[in-house]
Design an enzyme around this catalytic site. Structure first.
Site, PDB file in Angstrom:
ATOM      1  N   GLY A  45       0.835  -1.190   0.000  1.00 50.32           N
ATOM      2  CA  GLY A  45       0.000   0.000   0.000  1.00 50.32           C
ATOM      3  C   GLY A  45       0.870   1.241   0.000  1.00 50.32           C
ATOM      4  O   GLY A  45       2.024   1.193   0.442  1.00 50.32           O
ATOM      5  N   GLN A  50       3.052   9.953   1.367  1.00 53.05           N
ATOM      6  CA  GLN A  50       4.335   9.242   1.361  1.00 53.05           C
ATOM      7  C   GLN A  50       5.185   9.560   0.132  1.00 53.05           C
ATOM      8  O   GLN A  50       6.357   9.203   0.081  1.00 53.05           O
ATOM      9  CB  GLN A  50       4.108   7.727   1.444  1.00 53.05           C
ATOM     10  CG  GLN A  50       3.506   7.288   2.767  1.00 53.05           C
ATOM     11  CD  GLN A  50       3.326   5.790   2.818  1.00 53.05           C
ATOM     12  OE1 GLN A  50       2.377   5.260   2.254  1.00 53.05           O
ATOM     13  NE2 GLN A  50       4.261   5.087   3.450  1.00 53.05           N
ATOM     14  N   CYS A 105       5.772  -0.102   7.630  1.00 49.21           N
ATOM     15  CA  CYS A 105       5.412   1.047   6.801  1.00 49.21           C
ATOM     16  C   CYS A 105       6.621   1.451   5.961  1.00 49.21           C
ATOM     17  O   CYS A 105       7.742   1.499   6.473  1.00 49.21           O
ATOM     18  CB  CYS A 105       4.994   2.203   7.711  1.00 49.21           C
ATOM     19  SG  CYS A 105       4.529   3.693   6.813  1.00 49.21           S
ATOM     20  N   LEU A 106       6.395   1.740   4.679  1.00 49.26           N
ATOM     21  CA  LEU A 106       7.512   2.109   3.793  1.00 49.26           C
ATOM     22  C   LEU A 106       8.204   3.386   4.269  1.00 49.26           C
ATOM     23  O   LEU A 106       9.384   3.585   3.989  1.00 49.26           O
ATOM     24  CB  LEU A 106       7.014   2.306   2.360  1.00 49.26           C
ATOM     25  CG  LEU A 106       6.500   1.053   1.641  1.00 49.26           C
ATOM     26  CD1 LEU A 106       6.057   1.399   0.229  1.00 49.26           C
ATOM     27  CD2 LEU A 106       7.553  -0.044   1.609  1.00 49.26           C
ATOM     28  N   HIS A 147      -4.604   1.198   7.453  1.00 47.85           N
ATOM     29  CA  HIS A 147      -3.243   1.749   7.584  1.00 47.85           C
ATOM     30  C   HIS A 147      -3.042   2.908   6.601  1.00 47.85           C
ATOM     31  O   HIS A 147      -2.549   3.979   6.968  1.00 47.85           O
ATOM     32  CB  HIS A 147      -2.219   0.629   7.347  1.00 47.85           C
ATOM     33  CG  HIS A 147      -0.790   1.087   7.378  1.00 47.85           C
ATOM     34  ND1 HIS A 147       0.084   0.719   8.367  1.00 47.85           N
ATOM     35  CD2 HIS A 147      -0.080   1.888   6.532  1.00 47.85           C
ATOM     36  CE1 HIS A 147       1.268   1.293   8.141  1.00 47.85           C
ATOM     37  NE2 HIS A 147       1.194   1.992   7.024  1.00 47.85           N
ATOM     38  N   GLU A 148      -3.463   2.698   5.334  1.00 43.84           N
ATOM     39  CA  GLU A 148      -3.284   3.746   4.315  1.00 43.84           C
ATOM     40  C   GLU A 148      -4.202   4.929   4.582  1.00 43.84           C
ATOM     41  O   GLU A 148      -3.814   6.088   4.376  1.00 43.84           O
ATOM     42  CB  GLU A 148      -3.530   3.183   2.912  1.00 43.84           C
ATOM     43  CG  GLU A 148      -2.581   2.068   2.491  1.00 43.84           C
ATOM     44  CD  GLU A 148      -1.115   2.403   2.715  1.00 43.84           C
ATOM     45  OE1 GLU A 148      -0.729   3.579   2.560  1.00 43.84           O
ATOM     46  OE2 GLU A 148      -0.347   1.491   3.064  1.00 43.84           O
ATOM     47  N   HIS A 151      -2.750   7.328   6.913  1.00 44.80           N
ATOM     48  CA  HIS A 151      -1.755   8.228   6.306  1.00 44.80           C
ATOM     49  C   HIS A 151      -2.391   9.519   5.821  1.00 44.80           C
ATOM     50  O   HIS A 151      -1.820  10.593   5.996  1.00 44.80           O
ATOM     51  CB  HIS A 151      -1.065   7.556   5.117  1.00 44.80           C
ATOM     52  CG  HIS A 151       0.125   6.718   5.496  1.00 44.80           C
ATOM     53  ND1 HIS A 151       1.225   7.245   6.131  1.00 44.80           N
ATOM     54  CD2 HIS A 151       0.393   5.397   5.322  1.00 44.80           C
ATOM     55  CE1 HIS A 151       2.111   6.274   6.334  1.00 44.80           C
ATOM     56  NE2 HIS A 151       1.632   5.147   5.859  1.00 44.80           N
TER      57      HIS A 151
HETATM   58 ZN    ZN Z   1       2.499   3.283   5.954  1.00 52.27          ZN
END
Ligand code: ZN
Length: 196
Positions: A45, A50, A105-106, A147-148, A151
């Site tokens: 995701g 991000q 998380c990226l 989760h997304e 963000h």
């Molecule tokens: Zn994340």
């Protein structure tokens, strides 16, 4: 084109993102670039903040989870085909008893912690052609969407940890914002000094 993933500590990750109009400039190109950036970092995701944009878009592709042998065949099948872009989404409902899952998380590489979330959601969103949908998700699919969605609300999974856990990872988070980590995808670090 791969866009570097913004690392923990960048203020863009803390903004409540804004809705976009249908004629948002170069939307298709942005979505293509976000897919490329997400796959380039082996993510399931990615949300627009991000890649440095405080706008309400995120995308998910849960197919890597479909090989999880601990899931039922039905759930594996559902996760295998779930690749979607969510524009201007609204989570309408979250229901059920909270369950824990080890999230990463990226934007926060090398940190993984158990996070509690409700298992079922109802979400309204527009797809990339600006068709409106209202759908229900559960289990891991719901988890990735939650989760997304966080963000674009300016929330990170580390916010949801106990104060003890937060203290334990404080040093790691500080290192991430300074770029003191080894990663194999492109990132942008807020506190990385020029010339290093
Ligand atoms: Zn994340």
């Amino acid at each position: 084109m791969i866009i570097p993933i913004v690392a923990y500590g960048d203020p863009v990750l803390r903004k409540k993102a804004k809705e976009i109009p249908q004629d948002y400039p170069n939307l298709k190109e942005l979505i293509d670039n976000m897919w490329e950036s997400m796959y380039g970092a082996y993510g399931v995701g990615l949300a627009a903040p991000q890649v440095g944009l405080p706008i309400r878009i995120f995308m998910i592709d849960t197919s890597p989870f479909s090989e999880d042998i601990e899931l039922s065949e039905d759930e594996q099948k559902e996760l295998a085909g779930l690749k979607k872009v969510f524009i201007n989404p609204k989570i309408l409902e979250e229901t059920g008893d909270e369950w824990a899952f080890n999230e990463g998380c990226l934007s926060i590489p090398e940190v993984r912690e158990d996070v509690f979330r409700k298992p079922e959601i109802k979400i309204e969103y527009f797809d990339e052609d600006f068709n409106k949908h209202t759908e229900e998700y559960k289990g891991l699919a719901a988890r990735v969407i939650q989760h997304e969605y966080d963000h674009i609300e300016g929330i990170l999974f580390t916010d949801k940890l106990s104060s003890l856990k937060k203290r334990l990872i404080k040093g790691k988070l500080s290192n991430i914002s300074k770029g003191k980590i080894q990663i194999d995808y492109r990132m942008k670090f807020p506190e990385l000094k020029k010339g290093r």
